[in-house]
Design a protein around this motif. Structure first.
Motif, PDB file in Angstrom:
ATOM      1  N   ASP A 156      27.393  -3.766   9.455  1.00 58.64           N
ATOM      2  CA  ASP A 156      27.286  -4.964   8.634  1.00 58.64           C
ATOM      3  C   ASP A 156      28.220  -6.037   9.199  1.00 58.64           C
ATOM      4  O   ASP A 156      29.271  -6.340   8.629  1.00 58.64           O
TER       5      ASP A 156
ATOM      6  N   SER B 130      28.188  -9.868  11.684  1.00 60.23           N
ATOM      7  CA  SER B 130      27.446 -10.891  12.413  1.00 60.23           C
ATOM      8  C   SER B 130      28.185 -11.057  13.740  1.00 60.23           C
ATOM      9  O   SER B 130      29.379 -10.763  13.842  1.00 60.23           O
TER      10      SER B 130
ATOM     11  N   ALA C  84      23.944  -4.183  21.519  1.00 54.90           N
ATOM     12  CA  ALA C  84      22.928  -3.543  20.677  1.00 54.90           C
ATOM     13  C   ALA C  84      23.552  -2.576  19.678  1.00 54.90           C
ATOM     14  O   ALA C  84      23.065  -2.441  18.547  1.00 54.90           O
TER      15      ALA C  84
ATOM     16  N   ASP D   1      24.357  -3.729  16.076  1.00 54.39           N
ATOM     17  CA  ASP D   1      23.298  -3.888  15.081  1.00 54.39           C
ATOM     18  C   ASP D   1      23.337  -2.823  13.991  1.00 54.39           C
ATOM     19  O   ASP D   1      22.741  -2.993  12.930  1.00 54.39           O
ATOM     20  N   GLU D   2      24.031  -1.731  14.228  1.00 54.21           N
ATOM     21  CA  GLU D   2      24.120  -0.650  13.242  1.00 54.21           C
ATOM     22  C   GLU D   2      25.178  -0.912  12.178  1.00 54.21           C
ATOM     23  O   GLU D   2      25.345  -0.102  11.266  1.00 54.21           O
TER      24      GLU D   2
END
Length: 103
Positions: free
Chosen positions: A32, A34, A26, A29-30
């Motif tokens: 850039d 993938s 998680a 997600d902060e």
């Protein structure tokens, strides 16, 4: 994207690591980046190594525990753009089939 990395973050605890691993994933997600999580780690792709290092550090910090083990393997290909998917495709071209097998 030119930087591909394999990240594994795990607390040194008894029992399932899933809840703590989810916190590490998680945290990505902060940034850039993938990513794709598999049973042995998470493959991360970014435009540069610095972003991968920052994301990996955040994932490491997100995990609770008295002791946390983190492994980061980075492929920073500077001469050409590539992706993790393209790396797998190249192997599959030589195999003449998908690089996956089910029992």
């Amino acid at each position: 994207m030119t930087t591909v990395a394999l990240l594994s973050v795990a607390p040194v605890i008894e029992g399932s690591l899933a809840e703590e691993v989810a916190k590490a994933v998680a945290a990505l997600d902060e940034f850039d980046v993938s990513y794709e999580t598999n049973p042995m780690g998470t493959v991360i792709e970014a435009n540069d190594a610095e972003t991968v290092f920052a994301a990996a550090a955040a994932a490491h910090e997100a995990v609770d525990g008295d002791r946390v083990s983190t492994v980061l393997k980075v492929d920073d290909k500077r001469t050409a753009d590539t992706t993790a998917a393209r790396k797998v495709e190249a192997v599959e071209e030589h195999l003449g089939r998908r690089a996956k097998r089910e029992r």
